[in-house]
Design a protein around this motif. Structure first.
Motif, PDB file in Angstrom:
ATOM      1  N   LEU A   4      39.088  34.612 -39.236  1.00  0.00           N
ATOM      2  CA  LEU A   4      39.569  34.534 -40.724  1.00  0.00           C
ATOM      3  C   LEU A   4      38.384  36.044 -41.164  1.00  0.00           C
ATOM      4  O   LEU A   4      37.148  36.156 -40.674  1.00  0.00           O
ATOM      5  CB  LEU A   4      38.795  33.348 -41.240  1.00  0.00           C
ATOM      6  N   THR A  12      47.030  34.395 -49.092  1.00  0.00           N
ATOM      7  CA  THR A  12      46.096  33.672 -48.948  1.00  0.00           C
ATOM      8  C   THR A  12      44.808  33.958 -49.840  1.00  0.00           C
ATOM      9  O   THR A  12      44.324  35.144 -50.046  1.00  0.00           O
ATOM     10  CB  THR A  12      45.638  33.624 -47.585  1.00  0.00           C
ATOM     11  N   HIS A  66      42.485  25.815 -41.796  1.00  0.00           N
ATOM     12  CA  HIS A  66      42.806  27.316 -41.156  1.00  0.00           C
ATOM     13  C   HIS A  66      43.050  27.394 -39.590  1.00  0.00           C
ATOM     14  O   HIS A  66      43.230  28.161 -39.024  1.00  0.00           O
ATOM     15  CB  HIS A  66      41.564  28.093 -41.446  1.00  0.00           C
TER      16      HIS A  66
END
Length: 206
Positions: A28, A2, A80
């Protein structure tokens, strides 16, 4: 692998806080890069290449650069949030309406009022406070119907309106009459991953 998320921000900007808060709510790992607004870092050629208007925040993800705080919320939600809960298909029109409120009455009301008292902006303070009060009257009624702006669960609409609403008192705008708004703020603050924006007293420019 990622791509690493980078958020160029100013810590006491509510627009920046939207992006930082939502990234945290999603769990995140974003690198936070402070932009020296006082030093004019947001007006350099390199920064203007990322954001043509020279504002914060800017999100970088791999070879993608996203500017505008609301656009960043949409990008993060689409890319996400596997659950789709933060930007559900059947509520996107309603969410977009609140994102427009964030860019309009929220900016011209509580955000602008805070810019006057905290950063010395040359706005009509009484007018900004009146705009904020009118917005909060509507918000209070809407949040009397449901726990979050578009339903029973939080969406990016709530993230977009949270920061400047929560910090409205810094601009001389009281939240005391608005029980439903204060309860809504508490619900957002209770979400896993919530991070606060630093408080700033009126008259302090740093």
């Amino acid at each position: 692998m990622t791509a690493k998320l980078k958020i160029h921000r100013f810590a006491k900007s509510g627009h920046s806080h939207r992006a930082v808060l939502f990234a945290s709510l999603l769990g995140l790992d974003a690198e936070l890069i402070d932009v020296d607004l006082a030093g004019g870092a947001h007006k350099t050629p390199d920064y203007l290449a990322m954001h043509p208007f020279g504002q914060v925040p800017v999100l970088q993800e791999g070879d993608q650069t996203i500017w505008d705080s609301n656009a960043i919320l949409v990008h993060l939600a689409i890319n996400h949030d596997a659950s789709g809960a933060w930007y559900p298909q059947d509520q996107r029109a309603a969410i977009q309406a609140w994102l427009s409120v964030a860019a309009g009455p929220l900016f011209n009301g509580p955000c602008a009022a805070r810019l006057v008292t905290v950063f010395g902006a040359d706005f009509d303070h009484e007018r900004t406070k009146a705009t904020a009060a009118a917005l909060f009257e509507v918000l209070e009624k809407e949040l009397g119907k449901r726990p979050f702006l578009v339903g029973d669960k939080p969406t990016i609409a709530d993230v977009a309106l949270y920061s400047y609403t929560a910090h409205a008192p810094e601009g001389g705008v009281t939240l005391e009459p608005f029980e439903n708004i204060r309860a809504w703020l508490s619900r957002i603050e209770a979400l896993p991953g919530f991070v606060a924006m630093p408080e700033t007293k009126a008259g302090l420019l740093a």
